[in-house]
Scaffold this motif. Structure first.
Motif, PDB file in Angstrom:
ATOM      1  N   LEU A   1       4.231   0.210  -2.459  1.00 40.13           N
ATOM      2  CA  LEU A   1       3.492   1.379  -2.953  1.00 40.13           C
ATOM      3  C   LEU A   1       3.496   1.674  -4.281  1.00 40.13           C
ATOM      4  CD1 LEU A   1       1.291   3.641  -1.882  1.00 40.13           C
ATOM      5  CD2 LEU A   1       3.434   5.095  -1.351  1.00 40.13           C
ATOM      6  N   GLU A   2       4.882   1.832  -4.845  1.00 36.96           N
ATOM      7  CA  GLU A   2       5.071   1.787  -6.268  1.00 36.96           C
ATOM      8  C   GLU A   2       4.129   0.902  -7.149  1.00 36.96           C
ATOM      9  OE1 GLU A   2       6.133   4.615  -7.635  1.00 36.96           O
ATOM     10  OE2 GLU A   2       6.216   5.258  -5.345  1.00 36.96           O
TER      11      GLU A   2
ATOM     12  N   LYS B   1       0.432   1.698  -7.239  1.00 33.82           N
ATOM     13  CA  LYS B   1       0.434   2.648  -8.148  1.00 33.82           C
ATOM     14  C   LYS B   1       0.355   2.483  -9.712  1.00 33.82           C
ATOM     15  CE  LYS B   1       2.142   6.440  -5.128  1.00 33.82           C
ATOM     16  NZ  LYS B   1       3.349   7.713  -4.949  1.00 33.82           N
TER      17      LYS B   1
ATOM     18  N   ASN C   1      -2.968   0.256 -10.094  1.00 31.98           N
ATOM     19  CA  ASN C   1      -4.248   1.063  -9.919  1.00 31.98           C
ATOM     20  C   ASN C   1      -4.483   1.817 -11.105  1.00 31.98           C
ATOM     21  OD1 ASN C   1      -4.616  -0.189  -7.292  1.00 31.98           O
ATOM     22  ND2 ASN C   1      -4.487   1.899  -6.360  1.00 31.98           N
TER      23      ASN C   1
ATOM     24  N   PRO D   1      -3.998   6.601  -9.622  1.00 29.17           N
ATOM     25  CA  PRO D   1      -2.709   6.380  -9.510  1.00 29.17           C
ATOM     26  C   PRO D   1      -2.304   6.817  -7.922  1.00 29.17           C
ATOM     27  CG  PRO D   1      -3.004   8.574 -10.647  1.00 29.17           C
ATOM     28  CD  PRO D   1      -4.252   7.976 -10.309  1.00 29.17           C
ATOM     29  N   PHE D   2      -2.885   6.256  -6.948  1.00 33.46           N
ATOM     30  CA  PHE D   2      -2.704   6.571  -5.482  1.00 33.46           C
ATOM     31  C   PHE D   2      -3.212   5.379  -4.744  1.00 33.46           C
ATOM     32  CE2 PHE D   2      -5.987   9.395  -6.431  1.00 33.46           C
ATOM     33  CZ  PHE D   2      -6.895   9.229  -5.380  1.00 33.46           C
ATOM     34  N   ALA D   3      -2.549   5.260  -3.521  1.00 35.12           N
ATOM     35  CA  ALA D   3      -3.167   4.297  -2.598  1.00 35.12           C
ATOM     36  C   ALA D   3      -4.296   4.726  -1.851  1.00 35.12           C
ATOM     37  CB  ALA D   3      -2.057   3.624  -1.530  1.00 35.12           C
TER      38      ALA D   3
ATOM     39  N   GLY E   1      -9.614   1.665  -6.361  1.00 39.44           N
ATOM     40  CA  GLY E   1      -8.755   2.627  -7.407  1.00 39.44           C
ATOM     41  C   GLY E   1      -9.004   1.919  -8.465  1.00 39.44           C
TER      42      GLY E   1
END
Length: 249
Positions: A203-204, A207, A210, A213-215, A245
């Protein structure tokens, strides 16, 4: 906004869980009847019951999209239950990740067969129903991986192939009232992804890459599919909508 989907009928492949299930729920909430189809018949039935519990209409049909006859039977079951087939979402797919020298021929064939042969069989089975009404939507699920990911030569090739399939089929079908488009998801936070032991690290990483800045969430893909299936997308065919994203490479 009324998407004009009420009382239409959709088949969503690979829809027992994950993005496919969320897409089926979204379409059902828009008033569509939905055929839930996947290898796992019990999971298909459970997702269909969930949709019905929410006030929607759905049936679950176990189907191996790699094989022509089960696909024909699944489409026939949907037509018998709801009287028509208007929308096909070719969502079925899987990953068998390995670097090329560690990849078996079976790893390659399985990913190709589910993704590409599955889309081929399903499109062939539904098109006569769409032609009979002079209206149809085919939405093929590709992936940002079409640009290439290490360890995914099979998956990246299959998802790139979906784009070629989409473009070619759109040229064949437009004058018959059928549009054909693709959705290319980026990183989507499904239950399966969240269950991975290194999910936080993944996930990091996402972020950081992308632009947003999120999934993504399964509902982000479901909404894009619903738009492409709607009357509002009637002048769109042969294109790919990236829901990533802002990440492409």
């Amino acid at each position: 906004m009324d998407l004009g989907l009420k009382d239409r009928v959709a088949i969503v492949t690979g829809s027992a869980r994950g993005i496919g299930a969320e897409t089926a729920r979204f379409l059902a909430a828009e008033g569509m009847a939905v055929v839930i189809t996947d290898l796992d018949g019990e999971a298909c039935a459970a997702t269909a019951r969930d949709i019905e519990a929410r006030g929607g209409r759905a049936i679950g049909v176990a189907c191996d999209v790699r094989r022509e006859e089960p696909v024909r039977q699944m489409v026939a079951a949907g037509h018998e239950a709801f009287g028509r087939i208007d929308v096909l979402v070719n969502n079925a797919g899987l990953v068998k990740d390995r670097t090329l020298l560690k990849m078996d021929e079976s790893d390659w064939d399985l990913v190709m067969d589910v993704t590409l042969k599955g889309a081929f069989h399903c499109a062939r089975a539904v098109l006569p129903h769409m032609h009979a009404r002079g209206w149809g939507r085919i939405v093929n699920i590709s992936s940002r991986a079409l640009f290439g990911n290490p360890g995914q030569s099979n998956y990246s090739t299959a998802k790139a192939g979906i784009i070629g399939f989409t473009r070619a089929l759109s040229l064949e079908q437009a004058r018959k009232g059928v549009t054909v488009n693709a959705i290319a998801p980026g990183f989507i936070e499904t239950e399966y992804i969240k269950s991975l032991p290194n999910f936080d690290t993944i996930l990091e990483n996402v972020k950081a890459k992308n632009q947003v800045p999120f999934a993504g969430q399964p509902g982000d893909i479901a909404g894009a599919v619903a738009f492409m299936a709607s009357e509002h997308a009637r002048y769109i065919t042969g294109t790919t909508l990236f829901v990533t994203g802002g990440r492409y490479g």
